[in-house]
Design an enzyme around this catalytic site. Structure first.
Site, PDB file in Angstrom:
ATOM      1  N   ASP A   1       0.897  -1.167  -0.040  1.00 40.90           N
ATOM      2  CA  ASP A   1      -0.111   0.123   0.011  1.00 40.90           C
ATOM      3  C   ASP A   1       0.779   1.360   0.033  1.00 40.90           C
ATOM      4  O   ASP A   1       1.757   1.407   0.829  1.00 40.90           O
ATOM      5  CB  ASP A   1      -0.823  -0.087   1.177  1.00 40.90           C
TER       6      ASP A   1
ATOM      7  N   GLU B   1       2.065  -0.598  -4.849  1.00 41.40           N
ATOM      8  CA  GLU B   1       1.042   0.550  -5.363  1.00 41.40           C
ATOM      9  C   GLU B   1       1.832   1.709  -5.401  1.00 41.40           C
ATOM     10  O   GLU B   1       1.908   2.343  -4.430  1.00 41.40           O
ATOM     11  CB  GLU B   1      -0.096   0.656  -4.457  1.00 41.40           C
TER      12      GLU B   1
HETATM   13  C1  NOJ Z   1      -4.369   3.041  -1.035  1.00 34.49           C
HETATM   14  C2  NOJ Z   1      -5.600   1.894  -0.501  1.00 34.49           C
HETATM   15  O1  NOJ Z   1      -5.839   1.309  -1.968  1.00 34.49           O
HETATM   16  C3  NOJ Z   1      -6.850   2.922  -0.365  1.00 34.49           C
HETATM   17  O2  NOJ Z   1      -7.789   2.143  -0.329  1.00 34.49           O
HETATM   18  C4  NOJ Z   1      -6.315   3.529   1.065  1.00 34.49           C
HETATM   19  O3  NOJ Z   1      -7.209   4.480   1.320  1.00 34.49           O
HETATM   20  C5  NOJ Z   1      -4.922   4.330   0.779  1.00 34.49           C
HETATM   21  N1  NOJ Z   1      -4.177   3.655   0.223  1.00 34.49           N
HETATM   22  C6  NOJ Z   1      -4.514   4.548   2.314  1.00 34.49           C
HETATM   23  O4  NOJ Z   1      -4.107   3.279   2.797  1.00 34.49           O
END
Ligand code: NOJ
Length: 507
Positions: A190, A248
């Site tokens: 993440d 990500e």
């Molecule tokens: C990316 C995640 O996919 C999202 O859903 C989340 O709100 C943010 N990161 C913060 O963790």
């Protein structure tokens, strides 16, 4: 050379709260996923990625983790998780779990200790704030009782860790080991570009310079982050069985993206440029060229739990366009070299649910923007498994799901579409089956073929893929046969908003 499993894998994102509920409380859970694994095997995906199921107060749907080594009772138990992994492996499906290293929950014992004044250096506390904004809206700083402020790039319930503190490194290596020892095949990381902030936390010249993921921002993508992934890679490589990690990484620069995907760092990084591209052959072609020129192991993604579903993104005033384009984009994506990430429900052609009532909404984006932004609940509505019933088969009995499903979900349910050759679901099944047959044998590189400027036509050995993004039909390139098309073809013409896979003529 042996090809690692993840290089061309199709990975299916399970947003755990909304996939399937076995316990009957209206929220998806691990046992629900376990029951539906055969559906995923039959769909033809190679792996699943589970969004966070760890103990959490749910300030951000579980991306606020209070205990990185457990399962929230809402989703089941560690025993359920172990049974899920065992069943998935039995069916030939790999399992990726989400790891959230940028921030914890404010309920995490470390943050609770910090509030008591103990070991605050594990988070980012300051006497004064800067002008940074939370990605969800409002200031990125919240004040605590003794007057200090802590940084949270997301919700106030998600304090950012201080990665300049060695204990944070040790802790996350240990968390990774915990899940690797339980058999996971890899991790989705993440906010992978967020861990480090520029040391002095400088004010931004203008608030709008904090664009989420901007490559040259003091907030994101600091060079120190790469050392973290080097140490994670060493750990993963020490385990048997090709364990992997996908980051990500939101960035506006393909070169920056490529820096995460080096042989001693992450195996993959999401390629959001593909998802952000408008419906345009020129735009798609640029993304493909930039990606293949910079990133050794490409990924492609059209939807996830944070963005408006692509069927709705592609919608125009002309009804039906969104779904035609969504199916065409899928065929183009699945023909490209690399791995594809699908988001649950796209195989049903689910649209974004835009008319959720304010009282049903749960996304912090909605609240932190004071209702100005709808937030992400519209792509998180629980899946319809059955054509009728109070939850369309999402929950047992008469339970209502945690977000209301619209009427139209009945006709889009798994039950309604199964066996109907004209359905989106059967199209996905056919496309994934065809990809398994064809893609293993074709070269990893693509070759562009001459085409109309509104079309995208490329070849990989015996496979030719043509996508028409224009408003007029275009002629199909020379071919031996049509393997699959996303919509009806008119003789040798490829209609607008349609893609086809063709068997190339012999050389
Ligand atoms: C990316 C995640 O996919 C999202 O859903 C989340 O709100 C943010 N990161 C913060 O963790």
């Amino acid at each position: 050379m042996t090809i690692p499993w993840w290089r061309d894998a199709v990975v299916y994102e399970i947003y755990v709260r909304s996939f399937a509920d076995a316990s009957g409380d209206g929220v998806g859970d691990l046992a629900g996923i376990r029951e539906r694994l055969p559906y995923l095997r039959d769909l033809g995906v190679d792996a699943v990625w589970l969004t966070p199921f760890y103990p959490s107060p749910m300030a951000d749907g579980g991306y606020d983790v209070a205990d990185y080594r457990g399962v929230d009772p809402l989703f089941g138990s560690l025993a359920d998780f172990e049974a899920l992994v065992a069943d998935a492996h039995e069916l030939g499906l790999r399992v990726l779990v989400d790891i959230v290293p940028n921030h914890s929950s404010s309920q995490h014992p470390w943050f609770q200790a910090a509030l008591r004044g103990e070991r605050r250096e594990r988070y980012i506390f300051r006497d004064r704030t800067n002008n940074w904004q939370s990605t969800f809206g409002g200031p990125a700083w919240t004040q605590v009782a003794d007057g200090q402020w802590y940084l949270h790039l997301f919700a106030p319930g998600q304090p950012d860790f201080n990665w300049r503190e060695p204990e944070v490194h040790e802790e996350f290596l240990d968390i990774l080991r915990f899940w690797l020892d339980r058999g996971v095949d890899g991790f989705r990381i993440d906010v992978a570009m967020g861990l480090y902030k520029a040391e002095d936390l400088p004010d931004l010249p203008a608030v709008d310079e904090q664009a989420f993921g901007a490559a040259r921002s003091p907030v994101w993508g600091q060079p120190e982050v790469h050392e973290v992934y080097r140490s994670w890679r060493k750990l993963l490589d020490g385990y048997p069985g090709e364990r992997m990690a996908v980051g990500e990484v939101w960035t506006d620069d393909p070169e920056d993206l490529a820096r995460y995907v080096r042989p001693d760092e992450l195996h993959q990084s999401f390629n959001f440029a593909w998802l952000q591209a408008p419906w345009s052959a020129t735009a798609f072609r640029k993304v493909i060229d930039d990606t293949l020129a910079t990133v050794p192991f490409a990924t492609w993604v059209l939807s996830n739990h944070d963005v408006v579903r692509h069927r709705t993104r592609y919608e125009t005033a002309d009804p039906g366009t969104g779904l035609s384009r969504a199916k065409a984009a899928l065929l183009a994506m699945l023909a490209l070299p690399g791995s594809a990430y699908l988001y649950q429900g796209e195989e049903l052609g689910l649209p974004e649910v835009k008319n959720l009532p304010p009282e049903a909404r749960q996304d912090p984006v909605f609240f932190q923007s004071e209702g100005k932004l709808p937030g992400r609940d519209g792509c998180r509505v629980p899946l319809p498994w059955e054509a009728s019933g109070p939850s369309h088969g999402f929950s047992p009995g008469g339970t209502r799901p945690w977000l209301p499903q619209p009427e139209e979900f009945g006709a889009l349910s798994v039950q309604a579409q199964t066996g109907d050759p004209a359905s989106t679901l059967e199209f996905y099944r056919a496309a994934l089956a065809c990809r398994r047959e064809v893609v293993e044998d074709v070269p990893h590189a693509i070759e562009w073929l001459d085409s109309h400027e509104d079309a995208l036509v490329f070849r990989r050995g015996s496979l030719v893929c043509a996508l028409n993004c224009g408003t007029d039909a275009v002629r199909l390139p020379p071919h031996e046969s049509v393997l699959l098309a996303s919509g009806p073809l008119a003789g040798d013409a490829l209609p607008p908003d349609t893609a086809a896979w063709l068997q190339a003529p012999p050389a």
